[in-house]
Design an enzyme around this catalytic site. Structure first.
Site, short mmCIF file in Angstrom:
data_model
loop_
_atom_site.label_atom_id
_atom_site.label_comp_id
_atom_site.label_asym_id
_atom_site.label_seq_id
_atom_site.Cartn_x
_atom_site.Cartn_y
_atom_site.Cartn_z
N ASP A 1 32.94 18.07 8.95
CA ASP A 1 31.98 17.28 8.16
C ASP A 1 30.72 18.07 7.85
OD1 ASP A 1 33.57 15.04 7.90
OD2 ASP A 1 32.80 14.09 9.73
N ASP B 1 30.57 17.07 14.25
CA ASP B 1 31.86 17.29 13.60
C ASP B 1 31.76 18.50 12.68
OD1 ASP B 1 34.01 17.12 11.58
OD2 ASP B 1 34.52 15.28 12.64
N ARG C 1 42.94 15.70 14.02
CA ARG C 1 43.02 14.91 15.25
C ARG C 1 43.09 13.45 14.89
NH1 ARG C 1 38.83 16.14 19.93
NH2 ARG C 1 37.45 15.03 18.53
N THR D 1 44.02 8.55 19.26
CA THR D 1 44.70 9.21 20.38
C THR D 1 44.08 10.57 20.70
OG1 THR D 1 46.23 10.36 18.91
CG2 THR D 1 46.88 8.16 19.63
C1 PRP Z 1 38.32 19.42 14.76
C2 PRP Z 1 38.13 20.90 14.99
C3 PRP Z 1 39.37 21.28 15.70
C4 PRP Z 1 39.66 20.07 16.53
C5 PRP Z 1 39.21 20.35 17.93
O1 PRP Z 1 39.13 19.18 13.67
O2 PRP Z 1 37.91 21.62 13.81
O3 PRP Z 1 40.45 21.57 14.84
O4 PRP Z 1 38.91 18.98 15.97
O5 PRP Z 1 39.55 19.31 18.76
P1 PRP Z 1 40.66 19.41 19.89
O6 PRP Z 1 40.39 20.70 20.63
O7 PRP Z 1 40.40 18.20 20.71
O8 PRP Z 1 42.01 19.41 19.24
P2 PRP Z 1 39.34 17.71 13.04
O9 PRP Z 1 40.57 17.08 13.59
O10 PRP Z 1 38.08 16.94 13.14
O11 PRP Z 1 39.72 18.04 11.53
P3 PRP Z 1 38.84 18.70 10.38
O12 PRP Z 1 38.70 20.17 10.70
O13 PRP Z 1 39.66 18.47 9.17
O14 PRP Z 1 37.50 18.01 10.32
N1 URA Z 2 35.89 18.45 16.56
C1 URA Z 2 34.64 18.72 16.12
O1 URA Z 2 34.43 19.00 14.93
N2 URA Z 2 33.62 18.63 17.00
C2 URA Z 2 33.82 18.34 18.28
O2 URA Z 2 32.85 18.30 19.05
C3 URA Z 2 35.13 18.08 18.72
C4 URA Z 2 36.15 18.15 17.85
#
Ligand code: PRP
Ligand code: URA
Length: 209
Positions: free
Chosen positions: A203, A200, A104, A108
């Site tokens: 993380d 997160d 993400r 945005t």
């Molecule tokens: C997080 C999560 C989803 C997304 C959810 O990933 O694991 O993929 O956000 O958010 P959304 O429904 O608003 O799209 P992130 O972009 O943080 O990446 P990561 O898994 O690499 O930490």
């Molecule tokens: N991605 C995450 O990892 N946690 C949230 O709460 C939303 C998006």
């Protein structure tokens, strides 16, 4: 319209509560996510079709049920989706794994694709898209759309926690897709994080913050 399946079970609820706790270590967080994924998998696969095969027991030959389909693909959305793969693979060791890398954009909140690798012939398989968090729904919607563009038509989505906004958005964009979650939380904060959520997920799984 695809159904929303909220998989409630005392063991899942207790494990999810541990995951939400900000003091839970990455090591425990990963173990709990794996355990919950396995438990959820039991419900996610409940409608799988069976067919009869002939088996000779030590006593006699008889017809018994086995899985009708033989091609299943677990598709984690990188990175956090990786945390759900091992639990589901334990339940379905014969499944294949395809990867979609989405992140993400922090400003945005829109997902951006950076990786895509699927097993050969995956369009024919039963696909389980997995990601612990369904927040705005943008990542899941994009991942499912990119699978459909490549010919997939048997897709289900498996999340640990969803925001109501994410559920509504996925159902509007992909009404044919069933969604399986362990909890639907209150909503999203100004950074599009799930409230109360667990922070997160990526993380916390990988100890990057
Ligand atoms: C997080 C999560 C989803 C997304 C959810 O990933 O694991 O993929 O956000 O958010 P959304 O429904 O608003 O799209 P992130 O972009 O943080 O990446 P990561 O898994 O690499 O930490
Ligand atoms: N991605 C995450 O990892 N946690 C949230 O709460 C939303 C998006």
């Amino acid at each position: 319209m695809g159904s929303l399946h909220v998989i409630t079970h005392p063991l899942i609820e207790a494990k999810l509560t541990r995951m939400r706790d900000a003091n839970t270590s990455s090591q425990e967080f990963r173990s709990l996510l794996k355990e919950i994924s396995l438990l959820m998998g039991y419900e996610v696969t409940r409608d799988f079709q069976t067919k009869m095969i002939s088996v000779k027991t030590p006593i006699m030959r008889e017809e018994f049920p086995t899985l009708k389909e033989d091609f299943f693909t677990i598709v984690p959305i990188l990175r956090a989706g990786l945390g759900m793969v091992d639990g589901l693979l334990e339940l379905m060791p014969f499944a294949h794994v395809g990867h979609i890398g989405l992140v993400r954009n922090e400003e945005t909140h829109q997902p951006e694709e950076y990786y895509y690798k699927m097993p050969e012939g995956f369009e024919r398989s039963v696909i389980m898209v997995v990601d612990p968090m369904l927040a705005t729904g943008g990542s899941a919607i994009d991942a499912i759309a990119s699978l459909k563009r490549r010919g997939c038509d048997n897709i289900r989505l498996v999340n640990l926690i969803a925001a109501p906004q994410g559920v509504d958005a996925v159902r509007a964009a992909h009404p044919d897709v069933d969604i399986y979650v362990a909890a639907v939380d209150e909503g999203l904060n100004e950074n599009a994080y799930i409230v109360p959520g667990l922070g997160d997920a990526g993380d916390r799984i990988f100890g990057t913050k």
